[in-house]
Every structure is written in C-alpha cells, then in structure tokens.
Design an enzyme around this catalytic site. Structure first.
Site, PDB file in Angstrom:
ATOM      1  N   ARG A  51       0.829  -1.219   0.000  1.00  0.00           N
ATOM      2  CA  ARG A  51       0.000   0.000   0.000  1.00  0.00           C
ATOM      3  C   ARG A  51       0.860   1.265   0.000  1.00  0.00           C
ATOM      4  O   ARG A  51       0.400   2.327  -0.342  1.00  0.00           O
ATOM      5  CB  ARG A  51      -0.890  -0.001   1.245  1.00  0.00           C
ATOM      6  N   HIS A 178       9.362 -22.799   5.767  1.00  0.00           N
ATOM      7  CA  HIS A 178      10.777 -22.584   5.427  1.00  0.00           C
ATOM      8  C   HIS A 178      11.691 -23.677   5.998  1.00  0.00           C
ATOM      9  O   HIS A 178      12.817 -23.843   5.551  1.00  0.00           O
ATOM     10  CB  HIS A 178      11.242 -21.171   5.816  1.00  0.00           C
ATOM     11  N   LYS A 182      15.612 -25.937   4.562  1.00  0.00           N
ATOM     12  CA  LYS A 182      16.906 -26.012   5.267  1.00  0.00           C
ATOM     13  C   LYS A 182      17.714 -27.188   4.726  1.00  0.00           C
ATOM     14  O   LYS A 182      17.183 -28.264   4.492  1.00  0.00           O
ATOM     15  CB  LYS A 182      16.687 -26.154   6.779  1.00  0.00           C
ATOM     16  N   ASP A 235       2.428 -21.854  16.098  1.00  0.00           N
ATOM     17  CA  ASP A 235       3.544 -21.172  15.428  1.00  0.00           C
ATOM     18  C   ASP A 235       4.627 -22.155  14.966  1.00  0.00           C
ATOM     19  O   ASP A 235       5.261 -21.933  13.935  1.00  0.00           O
ATOM     20  CB  ASP A 235       4.157 -20.148  16.403  1.00  0.00           C
ATOM     21  N   HIS A 240       6.419 -26.570  11.470  1.00  0.00           N
ATOM     22  CA  HIS A 240       7.840 -26.940  11.359  1.00  0.00           C
ATOM     23  C   HIS A 240       8.142 -28.310  11.993  1.00  0.00           C
ATOM     24  O   HIS A 240       8.786 -29.162  11.389  1.00  0.00           O
ATOM     25  CB  HIS A 240       8.743 -25.885  12.007  1.00  0.00           C
ATOM     26  N   LYS A 334      10.717 -20.856  23.146  1.00  0.00           N
ATOM     27  CA  LYS A 334      11.472 -19.612  22.990  1.00  0.00           C
ATOM     28  C   LYS A 334      12.190 -19.312  24.297  1.00  0.00           C
ATOM     29  O   LYS A 334      11.806 -19.783  25.355  1.00  0.00           O
ATOM     30  CB  LYS A 334      10.509 -18.467  22.669  1.00  0.00           C
TER      31      LYS A 334
HETATM   32  C1  BG6 Z   1       8.916 -18.970  12.237  1.00  0.00           C
HETATM   33  C2  BG6 Z   1       8.189 -18.697  13.524  1.00  0.00           C
HETATM   34  O1  BG6 Z   1       8.083 -19.678  11.351  1.00  0.00           O
HETATM   35  O2  BG6 Z   1      10.092 -19.744  12.490  1.00  0.00           O
HETATM   36  C3  BG6 Z   1       9.103 -17.975  14.495  1.00  0.00           C
HETATM   37  O3  BG6 Z   1       7.043 -17.903  13.265  1.00  0.00           O
HETATM   38  C4  BG6 Z   1      10.401 -18.736  14.681  1.00  0.00           C
HETATM   39  O4  BG6 Z   1       8.456 -17.795  15.750  1.00  0.00           O
HETATM   40  C5  BG6 Z   1      11.030 -19.094  13.334  1.00  0.00           C
HETATM   41  O5  BG6 Z   1      11.283 -17.904  15.420  1.00  0.00           O
HETATM   42  C6  BG6 Z   1      12.212 -20.024  13.528  1.00  0.00           C
HETATM   43  O6  BG6 Z   1      12.896 -20.159  12.306  1.00  0.00           O
HETATM   44  P1  BG6 Z   1      14.462 -20.460  12.262  1.00  0.00           P
HETATM   45  O7  BG6 Z   1      14.747 -20.695  10.820  1.00  0.00           O
HETATM   46  O8  BG6 Z   1      15.137 -19.251  12.833  1.00  0.00           O
HETATM   47  O9  BG6 Z   1      14.684 -21.663  13.116  1.00  0.00           O
END
Ligand code: BG6
Length: 487
Positions: A51, A178, A182, A235, A240, A334
């Site tokens: 935007r 993501h 890796k 999350d 993951h 965390k």
């Molecule tokens: C993200 C989460 O998808 O992955 C984050 O939303 C997290 O909370 C992150 O910190 C961790 O990714 P990486 O690659 O740093 O282990």
C-alpha cells in the site's frame, strides 16, 4: 571449483508485502544472493507492491538498505547491490480495492515465468487471488506463493484452500514452510534414502525413540501481538516440527517427485494418535523477580494475563506397522538456553553385553543437526583407550558439513532455495493443501482440549533454561532423558 549453480529461466516475480519485515529480512536478500552468484540473470524482474506510495527509486533504496542490513555478512558488495536493484520495479497496489492492478498488469511480460509471492497476512490471500484472476494478471502457468501461517485452525485452512482453488490449480500453489528449505532437512531424505545402512534399522524393532527439538534463544520480542494469538503449538508444532516428524517417519517414496513425497508425509500425519493432555507439557518463560535480567513473556504479549504457551513438549505416537511402540518426543520453545535444532534417533541397546562387568554398552544415537552447525553425528560405543582391561566409553562419528564439505561454501538460506524452486516449478519442498489440513486436523483437538480443561495456565520456566519441569517429567516417566540444550 566447478560452479554448481544452474541458472533459472528469466521471470517476473511480483512481491506483495514488499516493504514488510519478512520481505526485507529474508525474501529480498535471498533474491539478491541468488543474483550475485549468477543463478538469476539480468533479464528477470522483481516487482514490489504494497500500500505504501513509493516510486521505483524509493523501493530500490529500501531494498539496498535491507540487503546491507540483513544480507549475508561479507557478501553484500555495493557493485552487486547496484546491479541487483536494476531488476526492481514498484507499483502501489490496494489489495482490497481497485487501485494499482492495471498498472501492475501492464508491467508483466507475456513470455516469462510469472510468480506472485504473497508475503502478507492470510486474511489478504483470498482478495489478492481473486484480483489476480479477475484482472487476468495470473495466467494458467503462473505460480502463487503463500507464507505461513496458513490458517489458524482446520476450518480457516479449508476456507483458504477453497478460496485459492477457485482461481488456481493445486499445481500452481506453493505453501511455504521454510524448514523444508533447510539444507539438513533435505539431507535427512538423502541420509535415509540414498544409503543402505540406515533404512533397515529405521523402525520400532531397532529404534527405541526419537527426539525432535527446535530450541530458540530469542524470545517473542516485537512479535508479541501475533505470537499471543498463536503460541508455540500453532507457530511451530503444527508446521515446522510436524514437517520434521513426517520426513523422519515417512515410508520411502517410490521416487523423489513432489506428489510421491507429499503422499507419504500425509500418511504419517493421518497415522498420528490423538495426544492426551498428560502427554503434553506447556510452558511460558517468566523472569523470576530480581533474578535474571531477561524479560518475561508477559512483558511482550500485550496481555498481562496471557496463558499462551511459549514452550511445548509432547509425546507422539505414529500408529503404523513401522513405528508402533516407538514414541516420538517433540519439543520447542522460545527463550531457551541456546538456539539448537536437531532430530535425534535413539537406537535400542545391543541385545546382550559380552563384556562382563563393563558398563557403558548403550544404543547408538544418530543426531541430525539442523542448526547452528549443520551436520550429522553418530554416537558409538568404543573401547576406552589405554591399559586397564576392557572399559567402554562413547565417542562420536561426527560430520559437520562446513568442515567435511568446505567447497560447498556457505549453506543457502532456506528462502534462497525455496524461491528458486518456485521459479523452476518444483513443489517437492512445499506443503500440499491436504497436508496442511491434515496437520490442523491433528493439532485442533489438542488446542481444544487445553481450552476445555479450563486449566490453561502454562508452567513457568526460567529464560535461558531448557524449559519447564513438566517437560523433564514427561521423559522421566518413560525412564528417558532429553538431550541437553546448549551443552
Ligand atoms: C517462524 C516462527 O516460522 O520460524 C518464528 O514464526 C520462529 O516464531 C522461526 O522464530 C524459527 O525459524 P528459524 O529458521 O530461525 O529456526
């Protein structure tokens, strides 16, 4: 050294949310590095949209500073940055209104790969998908890339999937996790399916249990508002850790093709037993008064009475022929002692100890390290060197990729690989719609059972520790121990 870089075809990549945090930290620096090593050529174009009323020069400045700030140290030469920003263009677009769409359309070329990267909240996915289609901006061959979170629960993920499928085929949709990009995550597949040593032992007859840990040192910091609505379960675990579990537990696909791999992953998720509350530990980091200098989760949550978990550990059973009787323990949190992610496969003890009186005959442990030092370690039992009879000790066969394969250079960031896969049209490392829905169908009842139990308060743990006591008890109860974090 022979270059391993295979250039991709020229493309037009439209980045929605181009001024946002993820774009600046990850997506744009990743594109820059792929340009810098020659994988992206000068014919490709990256068109930022958001935007913000920027012009091309303003966007070029923004991207140049993002690369300087977030690019790989030592690899952000000014000449390269100046060449890269020539690929950029910018159009302000109102995702929910009429403004900007025809200007965007006029910038796209007919004969190159076209990809639309939606680095925006999932609430905007349906509106953008619909405009891309109704304004005839997306073609039948275009790709659409979606960032996580893909929904908040099963119902919202289903709604997103049907909104997208109204305009795109599944073969055009790239849902990012993501972790799949890796290096070591892919190495897990190479280790399992390109070696004959491990696969015969990869089952409950030989594997006692598996530990999957994704520990983070950072807290939630500036992301408190988003995180407080998600917690560690939504999350990290639903996506993951689930992906790591799937790749560890899945059957060998018949070939390394997107659907063959994803079919096997879905079967793992569908084989998961429901997890009861006594097999889960939830925690929230809290600085003890006057104790450590670190903050508490509640300082960032935007809600002083938040019961959102910043840590989860759980025992998961994969109810199928291969894994019945071998628990998988998952753990993520965390503000823990160290940033450390790994998959540890604990093999059973040898059936008989021939070394009468010698202690230390333990099962082997295969550790696949995702971060920080990517590599693979196999704990073995050996003779304690020197005189004094037959004493046994443990030693590691250790392969740290940076040492063993120095010519490979810096490992690619996950985003570098994933974006190039989008351009190449390879969906293997992206989640299919049914896979995401199956993962939510497994996670939803767990979250619902917390809510229904009325006992939502997570157990406090110290910042810099390895999590709450309940997590240790989960293991002690089964006469097992977690691997240390940061030791
Ligand atoms: C993200 C989460 O998808 O992955 C984050 O939303 C997290 O909370 C992150 O910190 C961790 O990714 P990486 O690659 O740093 O282990």
């Amino acid at each position: 050294m022979v270059s391993r870089v295979i250039p991709v075809d020229p493309f037009d990549l439209v980045l929605f949310g181009a001024t946002g945090d993820l774009a600046r930290r990850k997506i744009l620096p990743s594109l820059f590095h792929r340009f810098q090593i020659g994988q992206i050529d000068a014919q490709s174009r990256i068109i930022g949209t958001s935007r913000s009323q920027l012009d091309r020069a303003g966007f070029q400045d923004l991207v140049a500073s993002a690369i300087r700030e977030f690019g790989q140290a030592g690899e952000t030469g000014e000449d390269d940055i100046a060449a890269f920003v020539q690929l950029l263009d910018y159009v302000p677009v109102d995702a929910k209104g009429d403004a900007g769409w025809s200007a965007l359309k006029s910038l796209l070329r007919p004969d190159v790969v076209r990809a639309f990267y939606l680095s925006v909240g999932p609430g905007l996915f349906p509106a953008i998908a619909s405009r891309l289609s109704s304004c005839e901006i997306a073609t039948a061959d275009s790709r659409v890339v979606l960032e996580k979170p893909f929904g908040h629960d099963l119902a919202s993920a289903q709604a997103l999937n049907s909104a997208l499928r109204a305009h795109f085929q599944e073969s055009q949709i790239y849902r990012i996790d993501h972790y799949l990009g890796k290096e070591t995550v892919q190495n897990l597949m190479a280790l399992r399916f390109a070696n004959s040593l491990f696969e015969p032992l990869w089952n409950s007859t030989h594997v006692d249990h598996v530990q999957i840990t994704v520990a983070e040192k950072i807290g939630v910091e500036g992301r408190g508002e988003y995180y407080d609505r998600s917690g560690a379960m939504r999350d990290m675990v639903q996506n993951h850790l689930m992906q790591l579990l799937c790749l560890t537990a899945m059957e060998p696909p018949s070939r390394f093709t997107p659907n063959a791999v994803r079919d096997e992953k879905v079967k793992v998720i569908e084989a998961l037993e429901p997890v009861s509350l006594d097999n889960i530990a939830r925690g929230q980091y809290r600085a003890s008064p006057g104790g450590t200098k670190q903050d508490s989760y509640l300082d960032h949550a935007g809600n002083p009475t938040s019961t959102t978990e910043s840590f989860v550990a759980m025992k998961v059973e994969v109810a199928n022929w291969r894994w019945a009787g071998t628990p998988f323990y998952l753990r993520t949190g965390k503000c823990l002692r160290a940033r450390e992610s790994e998959i540890a496969v604990y093999f059973r003890d040898p059936p008989h100890n021939i070394f009468a009186g010698a202690t230390g005959v333990h099962g082997n442990v295969l550790v696949i390290r995702l971060q920080p030092d990517e590599g693979i370690t196999l704990r073995t039992t050996i003779k304690d060197p020197g005189p004094g009879g037959m004493r046994l000790t443990s030693a590691n066969l250790d392969m740290t990729f940076a040492d063993s394969l120095p010519e490979a250079g810096r490992p690619q960031d996950a985003y570098e690989r994933l974006i190039m896969d989008v351009i190449r049209g390879n969906q293997t490392l992206f989640m299919r719609g049914d896979e995401v829905e199956a993962a939510w169908a497994w996670a939803d009842p767990i979250i619902a059972s917390w809510e229904q139990s009325g006992d939502l308060a997570p157990q406090a743990y110290d910042p810099g520790s390895s999590g709450p006591d309940d997590s240790l008890l989960l293991m002690h109860r089964d006469h097992r121990r977690w691997r240390g974090i940061g030791t």
